[in-house]
Design a protein around this motif. Structure first.
Motif, PDB file in Angstrom:
ATOM      1  N   TYR A  10       0.836  -1.205   0.000  1.00 37.22           N
ATOM      2  CA  TYR A  10       0.000   0.000   0.000  1.00 37.22           C
ATOM      3  C   TYR A  10       0.866   1.248   0.000  1.00 37.22           C
ATOM      4  CZ  TYR A  10      -4.033  -2.899   1.064  1.00 37.22           C
ATOM      5  OH  TYR A  10      -5.021  -3.838   1.005  1.00 37.22           O
TER       6      TYR A  10
ATOM      7  N   GLU B  71      -9.375  -1.117   1.982  1.00 33.35           N
ATOM      8  CA  GLU B  71     -10.054  -1.023   0.692  1.00 33.35           C
ATOM      9  C   GLU B  71     -11.529  -1.324   0.890  1.00 33.35           C
ATOM     10  OE1 GLU B  71      -8.757  -5.204  -1.252  1.00 33.35           O
ATOM     11  OE2 GLU B  71      -7.096  -3.909  -0.642  1.00 33.35           O
ATOM     12  N   ASP B  72     -12.337  -0.985  -0.097  1.00 33.59           N
ATOM     13  CA  ASP B  72     -13.753  -1.353  -0.055  1.00 33.59           C
ATOM     14  C   ASP B  72     -13.854  -2.871  -0.040  1.00 33.59           C
ATOM     15  OD1 ASP B  72     -14.386   1.335  -0.197  1.00 33.59           O
ATOM     16  OD2 ASP B  72     -14.970   1.288  -2.299  1.00 33.59           O
TER      17      ASP B  72
ATOM     18  N   LYS C 225     -13.372   1.826   2.301  1.00 32.44           N
ATOM     19  CA  LYS C 225     -11.983   2.109   2.628  1.00 32.44           C
ATOM     20  C   LYS C 225     -11.941   3.220   3.677  1.00 32.44           C
ATOM     21  CE  LYS C 225      -7.765   3.867   0.509  1.00 32.44           C
ATOM     22  NZ  LYS C 225      -7.593   4.872   1.530  1.00 32.44           N
TER      23      LYS C 225
END
Length: 161
Positions: free
Chosen positions: A12, A36-37, A127
Protein backbone atom coordinates in the motif's frame (compact mmCIF):
# COMPACT_ATOMS: atom_id res chain seq x y z
CA UNK A 1 14.85 -0.06 19.19
CA UNK A 2 11.14 0.31 18.55
CA UNK A 3 8.93 -0.96 21.40
CA UNK A 4 5.45 -1.12 19.91
CA UNK A 5 3.55 0.51 17.11
CA UNK A 6 2.02 0.21 13.68
CA UNK A 7 3.50 0.41 10.18
CA UNK A 8 2.01 0.33 6.70
CA UNK A 9 2.74 -2.80 4.66
CA UNK A 10 4.65 -2.32 1.42
CA UNK A 11 1.80 -3.25 -0.94
CA UNK A 12 0.00 0.00 0.00
CA UNK A 13 1.03 3.55 -0.68
CA UNK A 14 1.67 5.45 2.56
CA UNK A 15 -0.85 8.13 1.56
CA UNK A 16 -3.59 5.48 1.17
CA UNK A 17 -3.54 4.12 4.72
CA UNK A 18 -3.99 5.81 8.09
CA UNK A 19 -2.24 4.25 11.08
CA UNK A 20 -4.57 3.20 13.94
CA UNK A 21 -5.38 5.83 16.53
CA UNK A 22 -7.19 5.98 19.85
CA UNK A 23 -10.32 8.07 19.45
CA UNK A 24 -10.58 9.52 22.96
CA UNK A 25 -8.25 10.44 25.80
CA UNK A 26 -8.86 7.25 27.81
CA UNK A 27 -9.64 4.80 25.01
CA UNK A 28 -7.89 1.44 25.48
CA UNK A 29 -8.12 0.43 21.84
CA UNK A 30 -6.61 1.69 18.61
CA UNK A 31 -9.18 1.74 15.81
CA UNK A 32 -8.10 -0.26 12.75
CA UNK A 33 -9.54 0.72 9.38
CA UNK A 34 -10.30 -1.19 6.20
CA UNK A 35 -7.59 -0.68 3.57
CA UNK A 36 -10.05 -1.02 0.69
CA UNK A 37 -13.75 -1.35 -0.06
CA UNK A 38 -14.85 -4.84 0.92
CA UNK A 39 -18.13 -6.78 0.81
CA UNK A 40 -19.17 -8.72 3.91
CA UNK A 41 -22.07 -10.91 2.74
CA UNK A 42 -25.05 -11.52 4.98
CA UNK A 43 -25.17 -15.00 6.50
CA UNK A 44 -28.91 -14.86 5.71
CA UNK A 45 -28.29 -14.24 1.99
CA UNK A 46 -30.52 -17.10 0.83
CA UNK A 47 -33.35 -16.06 3.16
CA UNK A 48 -33.26 -19.48 4.83
CA UNK A 49 -31.25 -20.62 7.82
CA UNK A 50 -27.53 -20.00 7.26
CA UNK A 51 -25.56 -22.88 5.78
CA UNK A 52 -22.08 -23.80 7.01
CA UNK A 53 -20.67 -22.12 3.89
CA UNK A 54 -22.46 -18.88 4.80
CA UNK A 55 -20.79 -18.95 8.22
CA UNK A 56 -17.29 -18.76 6.73
CA UNK A 57 -15.78 -15.39 7.71
CA UNK A 58 -14.19 -13.03 5.23
CA UNK A 59 -10.76 -11.50 5.81
CA UNK A 60 -10.82 -7.72 5.60
CA UNK A 61 -7.38 -6.20 4.85
CA UNK A 62 -6.11 -3.32 6.99
CA UNK A 63 -2.86 -2.50 5.18
CA UNK A 64 -1.00 -2.34 8.48
CA UNK A 65 1.30 -4.49 10.56
CA UNK A 66 2.26 -4.24 14.21
CA UNK A 67 5.59 -4.53 16.01
CA UNK A 68 5.63 -5.29 19.73
CA UNK A 69 7.82 -6.85 22.44
CA UNK A 70 7.94 -10.65 22.61
CA UNK A 71 5.91 -10.70 25.86
CA UNK A 72 3.02 -8.72 24.41
CA UNK A 73 0.14 -9.41 22.08
CA UNK A 74 -2.26 -7.22 20.11
CA UNK A 75 -5.87 -8.28 20.69
CA UNK A 76 -8.38 -7.50 17.93
CA UNK A 77 -11.87 -6.95 19.31
CA UNK A 78 -15.14 -5.72 17.82
CA UNK A 79 -15.97 -2.05 18.04
CA UNK A 80 -19.09 -1.58 20.14
CA UNK A 81 -21.01 -0.17 17.17
CA UNK A 82 -20.09 -3.03 14.81
CA UNK A 83 -22.69 -5.60 15.87
CA UNK A 84 -25.34 -3.06 16.87
CA UNK A 85 -25.29 -0.75 13.84
CA UNK A 86 -23.84 -2.92 11.06
CA UNK A 87 -24.29 -6.53 12.16
CA UNK A 88 -20.53 -7.11 11.88
CA UNK A 89 -18.76 -9.35 14.38
CA UNK A 90 -15.36 -10.96 14.77
CA UNK A 91 -16.41 -14.64 14.76
CA UNK A 92 -13.75 -15.87 17.17
CA UNK A 93 -14.54 -12.93 19.52
CA UNK A 94 -10.89 -11.93 19.85
CA UNK A 95 -8.15 -12.04 17.26
CA UNK A 96 -4.60 -12.56 18.53
CA UNK A 97 -1.61 -10.97 16.79
CA UNK A 98 1.64 -12.37 18.19
CA UNK A 99 4.97 -10.54 18.09
CA UNK A 100 6.40 -13.01 15.56
CA UNK A 101 3.62 -12.26 13.06
CA UNK A 102 5.46 -9.01 12.23
CA UNK A 103 7.22 -9.16 8.84
CA UNK A 104 6.48 -12.87 8.37
CA UNK A 105 7.47 -14.05 4.88
CA UNK A 106 3.95 -14.98 3.78
CA UNK A 107 2.21 -11.60 4.00
CA UNK A 108 4.68 -9.18 5.66
CA UNK A 109 2.57 -9.37 8.81
CA UNK A 110 -0.43 -7.52 7.39
CA UNK A 111 -3.34 -7.66 9.80
CA UNK A 112 -6.56 -9.05 8.35
CA UNK A 113 -9.75 -8.88 10.40
CA UNK A 114 -12.11 -11.86 10.29
CA UNK A 115 -15.72 -10.69 9.93
CA UNK A 116 -19.21 -12.12 9.73
CA UNK A 117 -22.36 -10.16 8.93
CA UNK A 118 -25.42 -11.20 10.95
CA UNK A 119 -27.79 -8.64 9.42
CA UNK A 120 -30.14 -9.58 6.57
CA UNK A 121 -28.43 -7.30 4.02
CA UNK A 122 -24.91 -7.55 2.62
CA UNK A 123 -22.66 -4.84 4.06
CA UNK A 124 -20.08 -2.86 2.09
CA UNK A 125 -17.20 -1.77 4.25
CA UNK A 126 -15.69 1.37 2.76
CA UNK A 127 -11.98 2.11 2.63
CA UNK A 128 -11.05 3.99 5.81
CA UNK A 129 -14.04 2.69 7.79
CA UNK A 130 -13.11 1.67 11.33
CA UNK A 131 -13.70 -2.09 11.64
CA UNK A 132 -12.20 -3.20 14.97
CA UNK A 133 -10.07 -2.16 17.91
CA UNK A 134 -6.54 -3.29 18.70
CA UNK A 135 -5.57 -3.51 22.36
CA UNK A 136 -1.96 -4.09 23.44
CA UNK A 137 -1.46 -6.30 26.48
CA UNK A 138 1.21 -8.39 28.17
CA UNK A 139 0.71 -12.12 28.58
CA UNK A 140 2.07 -14.63 31.07
CA UNK A 141 3.61 -18.08 30.60
CA UNK A 142 3.83 -20.96 33.03
CA UNK A 143 6.86 -21.28 35.30
CA UNK A 144 7.73 -24.62 33.67
CA UNK A 145 7.20 -23.40 30.10
CA UNK A 146 9.39 -25.16 27.55
CA UNK A 147 10.80 -22.51 25.22
CA UNK A 148 9.73 -23.35 21.68
CA UNK A 149 12.41 -22.68 19.04
CA UNK A 150 10.17 -23.04 16.00
CA UNK A 151 10.14 -19.85 13.91
CA UNK A 152 6.94 -18.62 12.28
CA UNK A 153 7.20 -19.02 8.53
CA UNK A 154 3.71 -18.08 7.41
CA UNK A 155 0.98 -15.53 7.69
CA UNK A 156 -2.62 -15.69 8.81
CA UNK A 157 -3.45 -18.93 10.65
CA UNK A 158 -0.04 -20.48 9.97
CA UNK A 159 0.91 -21.78 13.42
CA UNK A 160 -0.04 -25.38 14.07
CA UNK A 161 0.10 -26.45 10.41
Amino acid sequence: MKKRGFEIVSRYDKQQIQLPQRQTQFAAGYDLQAAEDFLVPSIWRSGALPTPAALKPVLVPTGIKVFLPSDEVLLLVSRSSGPLKRGLVIPNSVGVIDADYYNNPNNEGEIFVQMLNFFSQDYWIHKGERICQGIFTKYLITTDDVQNTIKRNGGFGSSGK
